[in-house]
Scaffold this motif. Structure first.
Motif, PDB file in Angstrom:
ATOM      1  N   GLU A  42      95.186  37.137   7.498  1.00  0.00           N
ATOM      2  CA  GLU A  42      93.887  37.101   6.556  1.00  0.00           C
ATOM      3  C   GLU A  42      92.840  37.852   7.129  1.00  0.00           C
ATOM      4  OE1 GLU A  42      93.726  35.380   3.769  1.00  0.00           O
ATOM      5  OE2 GLU A  42      95.795  34.612   3.922  1.00  0.00           O
ATOM      6  N   SER A  43      92.115  38.186   6.223  1.00  0.00           N
ATOM      7  CA  SER A  43      91.038  38.787   6.856  1.00  0.00           C
ATOM      8  C   SER A  43      89.597  38.938   5.773  1.00  0.00           C
ATOM      9  CB  SER A  43      91.333  40.348   6.889  1.00  0.00           C
ATOM     10  OG  SER A  43      91.473  41.089   5.802  1.00  0.00           O
ATOM     11  N   PHE A  44      88.349  39.328   6.536  1.00  0.00           N
ATOM     12  CA  PHE A  44      87.273  39.331   5.666  1.00  0.00           C
ATOM     13  C   PHE A  44      86.530  40.201   6.270  1.00  0.00           C
ATOM     14  CE2 PHE A  44      86.765  35.531   8.205  1.00  0.00           C
ATOM     15  CZ  PHE A  44      85.348  35.678   8.766  1.00  0.00           C
ATOM     16  N   THR A  45      85.398  40.962   5.791  1.00  0.00           N
ATOM     17  CA  THR A  45      84.382  41.665   6.275  1.00  0.00           C
ATOM     18  C   THR A  45      82.978  41.113   6.285  1.00  0.00           C
ATOM     19  OG1 THR A  45      85.591  43.498   5.331  1.00  0.00           O
ATOM     20  CG2 THR A  45      83.506  43.835   6.138  1.00  0.00           C
ATOM     21  N   LEU A  46      82.411  40.916   7.313  1.00  0.00           N
ATOM     22  CA  LEU A  46      81.262  40.438   7.683  1.00  0.00           C
ATOM     23  C   LEU A  46      80.160  41.723   7.990  1.00  0.00           C
ATOM     24  CD1 LEU A  46      79.904  37.529   7.503  1.00  0.00           C
ATOM     25  CD2 LEU A  46      80.229  37.759   9.782  1.00  0.00           C
ATOM     26  N   ARG A  47      79.359  41.845   6.929  1.00  0.00           N
ATOM     27  CA  ARG A  47      78.335  42.994   7.031  1.00  0.00           C
ATOM     28  C   ARG A  47      77.094  42.486   7.760  1.00  0.00           C
ATOM     29  NH1 ARG A  47      77.991  43.449   0.866  1.00  0.00           N
ATOM     30  NH2 ARG A  47      76.838  41.570   1.375  1.00  0.00           N
ATOM     31  N   ARG A  48      76.663  43.388   8.709  1.00  0.00           N
ATOM     32  CA  ARG A  48      75.365  43.263   9.468  1.00  0.00           C
ATOM     33  C   ARG A  48      74.290  42.384   8.719  1.00  0.00           C
ATOM     34  NH1 ARG A  48      73.260  47.291  13.818  1.00  0.00           N
ATOM     35  NH2 ARG A  48      73.320  45.511  15.373  1.00  0.00           N
ATOM     36  N   SER A  49      74.072  42.849   7.261  1.00  0.00           N
ATOM     37  CA  SER A  49      72.951  42.471   6.598  1.00  0.00           C
ATOM     38  C   SER A  49      73.097  41.012   6.218  1.00  0.00           C
ATOM     39  CB  SER A  49      72.635  43.209   5.250  1.00  0.00           C
ATOM     40  OG  SER A  49      73.842  43.189   4.669  1.00  0.00           O
ATOM     41  N   ASP A  50      74.544  40.420   6.177  1.00  0.00           N
ATOM     42  CA  ASP A  50      74.727  39.064   6.051  1.00  0.00           C
ATOM     43  C   ASP A  50      74.107  38.059   7.158  1.00  0.00           C
ATOM     44  OD1 ASP A  50      75.974  39.890   3.681  1.00  0.00           O
ATOM     45  OD2 ASP A  50      78.189  39.800   4.453  1.00  0.00           O
ATOM     46  N   ILE A  51      74.041  38.725   8.280  1.00  0.00           N
ATOM     47  CA  ILE A  51      73.932  37.885   9.336  1.00  0.00           C
ATOM     48  C   ILE A  51      72.505  37.511   9.499  1.00  0.00           C
ATOM     49  CG2 ILE A  51      74.214  37.459  11.977  1.00  0.00           C
ATOM     50  CD1 ILE A  51      76.880  39.275  11.755  1.00  0.00           C
ATOM     51  N   PRO A  52      71.848  36.446   9.730  1.00  0.00           N
ATOM     52  CA  PRO A  52      70.277  36.363   9.807  1.00  0.00           C
ATOM     53  C   PRO A  52      69.921  36.861  11.133  1.00  0.00           C
ATOM     54  CG  PRO A  52      71.444  34.324   9.578  1.00  0.00           C
ATOM     55  CD  PRO A  52      72.723  35.007   9.710  1.00  0.00           C
ATOM     56  N   ALA A  53      68.651  37.349  11.240  1.00  0.00           N
ATOM     57  CA  ALA A  53      67.892  37.813  12.439  1.00  0.00           C
ATOM     58  C   ALA A  53      68.129  36.782  13.408  1.00  0.00           C
ATOM     59  CB  ALA A  53      66.691  38.184  12.094  1.00  0.00           C
ATOM     60  N   GLY A  54      68.210  36.896  14.767  1.00  0.00           N
ATOM     61  CA  GLY A  54      68.203  35.916  15.727  1.00  0.00           C
ATOM     62  C   GLY A  54      69.483  35.159  16.000  1.00  0.00           C
ATOM     63  N   CYS A  55      70.514  35.244  14.931  1.00  0.00           N
ATOM     64  CA  CYS A  55      71.845  34.734  15.149  1.00  0.00           C
ATOM     65  C   CYS A  55      72.398  35.069  16.430  1.00  0.00           C
ATOM     66  CB  CYS A  55      72.638  35.082  14.007  1.00  0.00           C
ATOM     67  SG  CYS A  55      74.408  34.331  13.995  1.00  0.00           S
ATOM     68  N   GLN A  56      72.528  33.771  17.093  1.00  0.00           N
ATOM     69  CA  GLN A  56      73.617  33.840  18.346  1.00  0.00           C
ATOM     70  C   GLN A  56      75.064  33.937  18.215  1.00  0.00           C
ATOM     71  OE1 GLN A  56      72.027  34.625  21.403  1.00  0.00           O
ATOM     72  NE2 GLN A  56      70.410  34.871  20.243  1.00  0.00           N
ATOM     73  N   SER A  57      75.382  32.904  17.265  1.00  0.00           N
ATOM     74  CA  SER A  57      76.925  32.941  17.043  1.00  0.00           C
ATOM     75  C   SER A  57      77.337  32.859  15.442  1.00  0.00           C
ATOM     76  CB  SER A  57      77.566  32.087  18.055  1.00  0.00           C
ATOM     77  OG  SER A  57      76.989  30.574  17.541  1.00  0.00           O
ATOM     78  N   VAL A  58      78.437  32.830  15.162  1.00  0.00           N
ATOM     79  CA  VAL A  58      78.970  32.449  13.906  1.00  0.00           C
ATOM     80  C   VAL A  58      80.301  31.973  13.820  1.00  0.00           C
ATOM     81  CG1 VAL A  58      77.935  34.434  12.597  1.00  0.00           C
ATOM     82  CG2 VAL A  58      80.139  34.718  13.238  1.00  0.00           C
ATOM     83  N   THR A  59      80.337  30.896  12.973  1.00  0.00           N
ATOM     84  CA  THR A  59      81.655  30.043  12.872  1.00  0.00           C
ATOM     85  C   THR A  59      82.403  30.172  11.617  1.00  0.00           C
ATOM     86  OG1 THR A  59      80.582  28.482  14.406  1.00  0.00           O
ATOM     87  CG2 THR A  59      82.558  27.590  13.144  1.00  0.00           C
ATOM     88  N   PHE A  60      83.489  30.415  11.418  1.00  0.00           N
ATOM     89  CA  PHE A  60      84.297  30.293  10.323  1.00  0.00           C
ATOM     90  C   PHE A  60      85.381  29.370  10.112  1.00  0.00           C
ATOM     91  CE2 PHE A  60      87.349  33.182  12.585  1.00  0.00           C
ATOM     92  CZ  PHE A  60      88.374  33.124  12.026  1.00  0.00           C
ATOM     93  N   THR A  61      85.400  28.602   9.134  1.00  0.00           N
ATOM     94  CA  THR A  61      86.501  27.412   8.912  1.00  0.00           C
ATOM     95  C   THR A  61      87.080  27.700   7.591  1.00  0.00           C
ATOM     96  OG1 THR A  61      84.551  26.083   7.842  1.00  0.00           O
ATOM     97  CG2 THR A  61      85.001  25.755  10.119  1.00  0.00           C
ATOM     98  N   VAL A  62      88.385  27.180   7.490  1.00  0.00           N
ATOM     99  CA  VAL A  62      89.067  27.155   6.251  1.00  0.00           C
ATOM    100  C   VAL A  62      89.082  25.679   5.547  1.00  0.00           C
ATOM    101  CG1 VAL A  62      91.407  27.537   5.268  1.00  0.00           C
ATOM    102  CG2 VAL A  62      90.620  29.119   7.009  1.00  0.00           C
ATOM    103  N   GLU A  63      88.697  25.952   4.117  1.00  0.00           N
ATOM    104  CA  GLU A  63      88.519  24.499   3.635  1.00  0.00           C
ATOM    105  C   GLU A  63      89.398  24.467   2.554  1.00  0.00           C
ATOM    106  OE1 GLU A  63      84.290  24.185   2.379  1.00  0.00           O
ATOM    107  OE2 GLU A  63      83.611  23.915   4.499  1.00  0.00           O
ATOM    108  N   GLU A  64      90.485  23.668   2.462  1.00  0.00           N
ATOM    109  CA  GLU A  64      91.252  23.584   1.454  1.00  0.00           C
ATOM    110  C   GLU A  64      90.890  22.752   0.307  1.00  0.00           C
ATOM    111  OE1 GLU A  64      96.368  23.322   1.270  1.00  0.00           O
ATOM    112  OE2 GLU A  64      95.330  22.192   2.601  1.00  0.00           O
ATOM    113  N   GLY A  65      91.579  23.360  -1.110  1.00  0.00           N
ATOM    114  CA  GLY A  65      91.028  22.557  -2.078  1.00  0.00           C
ATOM    115  C   GLY A  65      90.560  23.369  -3.029  1.00  0.00           C
ATOM    116  N   LYS A  66      89.924  22.894  -4.078  1.00  0.00           N
ATOM    117  CA  LYS A  66      89.364  23.918  -5.330  1.00  0.00           C
ATOM    118  C   LYS A  66      88.132  24.646  -4.769  1.00  0.00           C
ATOM    119  CE  LYS A  66      87.917  23.846  -9.959  1.00  0.00           C
ATOM    120  NZ  LYS A  66      87.602  22.884 -11.209  1.00  0.00           N
ATOM    121  N   PRO A  67      88.385  25.867  -4.617  1.00  0.00           N
ATOM    122  CA  PRO A  67      87.276  26.800  -4.223  1.00  0.00           C
ATOM    123  C   PRO A  67      86.104  26.614  -5.339  1.00  0.00           C
ATOM    124  CG  PRO A  67      89.313  28.164  -4.004  1.00  0.00           C
ATOM    125  CD  PRO A  67      89.393  26.917  -4.797  1.00  0.00           C
ATOM    126  N   GLU A  68      84.762  26.499  -4.755  1.00  0.00           N
ATOM    127  CA  GLU A  68      83.527  26.473  -5.728  1.00  0.00           C
ATOM    128  C   GLU A  68      83.492  27.690  -6.294  1.00  0.00           C
ATOM    129  OE1 GLU A  68      80.609  24.339  -3.629  1.00  0.00           O
ATOM    130  OE2 GLU A  68      81.865  22.791  -3.065  1.00  0.00           O
TER     131      GLU A  68
END
Length: 68
Positions: A42-68
């Protein structure tokens, strides 16, 4: 614009799911998937403009079920 390509594999098969990327309590991005399997990369692209200023870390999780 710079971007980071994130690659991973799930440990167990998943049906309809979504990958949710957060920084603290702030949701940065959401990516829908019809299914995910351990044998598929699996893969996804995270653009620099998506990350808020001052962000120290990001977390990704997989949520199963009907996507919203």
């Amino acid at each position: 614009e710079k971007a980071a390509e994130v690659y991973f594999r799930v440990r167990t098969p998943r049906g309809k799911s979504q990958i949710v990327v957060t920084s603290g309590d702030t949701q940065i991005a959401k990516f829908k998937r019809e299914h995910m399997a351990p044998g598929e990369m699996e893969s996804f692209t995270l653009r620099r403009s998506d990350i808020p200023a001052g962000c120290q870390s990001v977390t990704f999780t997989v949520e199963e079920g009907k996507p919203e």
